[in-house]
Design a protein around this motif. Structure first.
Motif, PDB file in Angstrom:
ATOM      1  N   VAL A 160       1.871   4.266  -3.305  1.00 19.06           N
ATOM      2  CA  VAL A 160       1.671   5.710  -3.111  1.00 19.06           C
ATOM      3  C   VAL A 160       2.988   6.449  -3.187  1.00 19.06           C
ATOM      4  O   VAL A 160       3.092   7.530  -3.798  1.00 19.06           O
ATOM      5  CB  VAL A 160       0.970   5.966  -1.767  1.00 19.06           C
ATOM      6  CG1 VAL A 160       0.853   7.457  -1.512  1.00 19.06           C
ATOM      7  CG2 VAL A 160      -0.403   5.323  -1.760  1.00 19.06           C
ATOM      8  N   CYS A 209       0.830  -1.211   0.000  1.00 17.12           N
ATOM      9  CA  CYS A 209       0.000   0.000   0.000  1.00 17.12           C
ATOM     10  C   CYS A 209       0.860   1.256   0.000  1.00 17.12           C
ATOM     11  O   CYS A 209       0.643   2.194  -0.781  1.00 17.12           O
ATOM     12  CB  CYS A 209      -0.920  -0.004   1.229  1.00 17.12           C
ATOM     13  SG  CYS A 209      -2.221  -1.258   1.174  1.00 17.12           S
ATOM     14  N   GLN A 217      -4.657   4.931   0.887  1.00 14.93           N
ATOM     15  CA  GLN A 217      -3.704   3.827   0.919  1.00 14.93           C
ATOM     16  C   GLN A 217      -2.990   3.730   2.268  1.00 14.93           C
ATOM     17  O   GLN A 217      -2.733   2.637   2.769  1.00 14.93           O
ATOM     18  CB  GLN A 217      -2.677   3.983  -0.203  1.00 14.93           C
ATOM     19  CG  GLN A 217      -3.230   3.742  -1.602  1.00 14.93           C
ATOM     20  CD  GLN A 217      -3.696   2.307  -1.774  1.00 14.93           C
ATOM     21  OE1 GLN A 217      -4.861   1.992  -1.553  1.00 14.93           O
ATOM     22  NE2 GLN A 217      -2.781   1.442  -2.173  1.00 14.93           N
TER      23      GLN A 217
END
Length: 338
Positions: free
Chosen positions: A225, A221, A260
């Motif tokens: 990002v 995650c 995220q």
């Protein structure tokens, strides 16, 4: 002691149970057949649904003791088990010969009727499993590595493993669980609760895989990002078309970052919760393996989280006054929509 022509020898069926303790839990004894043979052995044939764990059914030997304090020399039936416990019943003389009443003080009264002898249903293969942990005739103490002491029978272990010097406690280096498994194998020639051990192994392997998957998803995650923010910062520094050309793109990128990060933290929380709920089912080595794995991955997660926050700050701080004004107006409109 019983003799060949003793009227008590034979098969008896419990036809009625009268409780003397008020619990009423002795009704499961009804329908049970008890066979007393000339050798002093007692065998049981339980009805369907009978309580196999009842202490009475663990008794394998009996003796008839005469109490001469009674005018009619009242007799007692003493049932004994290998584990050491004994249950004593006062016996009323069978009159007529096909009836007998057994009275155990503070427990129950069994009304029995003589029935034809029949063979008990096939049982498991012969083993010494009942001697495991039994104090009767146990003359050997084995100590595990953690100090746990287990009782054993020198005659049995010397017969089954004659190469070991059992009096010198040769297995004291083994963990308690392994020592118990070894004794179980010596006494029964089978592994203890193999199905349960397999189930536990599969469950623990699945648990470790689930924990590893959650940790990797957490890292994934933040990684995705961080990569997008790094690309946006590079475009800003190189002077190419940036996300600030469209305030909606900046808003979407910020929302993606926050979402995220929240997903990553949620997965990390799930991993902690999963470990906490199943920690007791893991042994010490498995717990250390999970903790070491988490410790090795936690710095990576924190490092990626720092990259995300620094990238977000770097991206927003690179905007000029006009871009910041446009972003603020976009943020206000979205907050009003919420």
């Amino acid at each position: 002691m019983a003799v060949a022509n003793d009227p008590y020898i034979g098969a008896w069926k419990v036809v009625e149970v009268i409780s003397l303790c008020g619990s009423g839990g002795q009704t499961s004894l009804e329908g049970t057949e008890m066979k007393l043979d000339e050798a002093g052995d007692v065998t049981w044939i339980l009805p369907e649904g009978g309580d196999v764990d009842c202490a009475l059914f663990r008794c394998e030997a009996y003796d008839l003791v005469t109490d001469h304090s009674y005018n009619n020399d009242r007799r007692s039936l003493m049932l004994a088990a290998v584990s050491g416990h004994a249950i004593v019943f006062k016996v009323d003389h069978p009159t007529p010969q096909d009836l007998m009443v057994l009275t155990c003080e503070d427990w129950c009264i069994l009304q029995c009727q003589r029935v034809p002898c029949r063979e008990p249903p096939p049982d498991h293969a012969f083993s010494l499993a009942r001697l495991l942990g039994a104090e009767m005739y146990a003359d050997l103490t084995l100590t595990a590595a953690d100090g746990t002491q287990l009782r054993a029978h020198s005659l049995v272990v010397r017969l089954l493993a004659p190469t070991l010097d059992w009096p010198s406690d040769p297995l004291r280096h083994l963990p308690a669980e392994q020592l118990r498994a070894l004794l179980h194998y010596l006494y029964t020639e089978s592994l203890p609760a193999l199905a349960e051990l397999c189930r536990r192994y599969v469950t623990n392997v699945s648990l470790r895989e689930a924990l590893c998957a959650l940790v990797w998803e957490t890292l994934g995650c933040c990684q995705s990002v961080a990569d997008q923010l790094a690309a946006a910062c590079r475009d800003q520094q190189q002077g190419v078309e940036t996300v600030f050309g469209c305030p909606g793109r900046v808003s979407a990128l910020v929302r993606l970052c926050l979402r995220q990060v929240a997903v990553g933290l949620s997965k990390l929380t799930l991993a902690f919760d999963l470990y906490g709920r199943h920690e007791a089912s893991l042994d010490a080595a498995e717990r250390r393996e999970v903790i070491r794995y988490a410790q090795s991955r936690l710095p990576l997660f924190l490092g990626q989280l720092q990259r995300v926050l620094l990238g977000l700050r770097s991206l927003l701080s690179a905007a000029n006054q006009a871009q910041r004004t446009a972003l603020a107006a976009r943020a206000v409109s979205e907050l009003e929509w919420l």
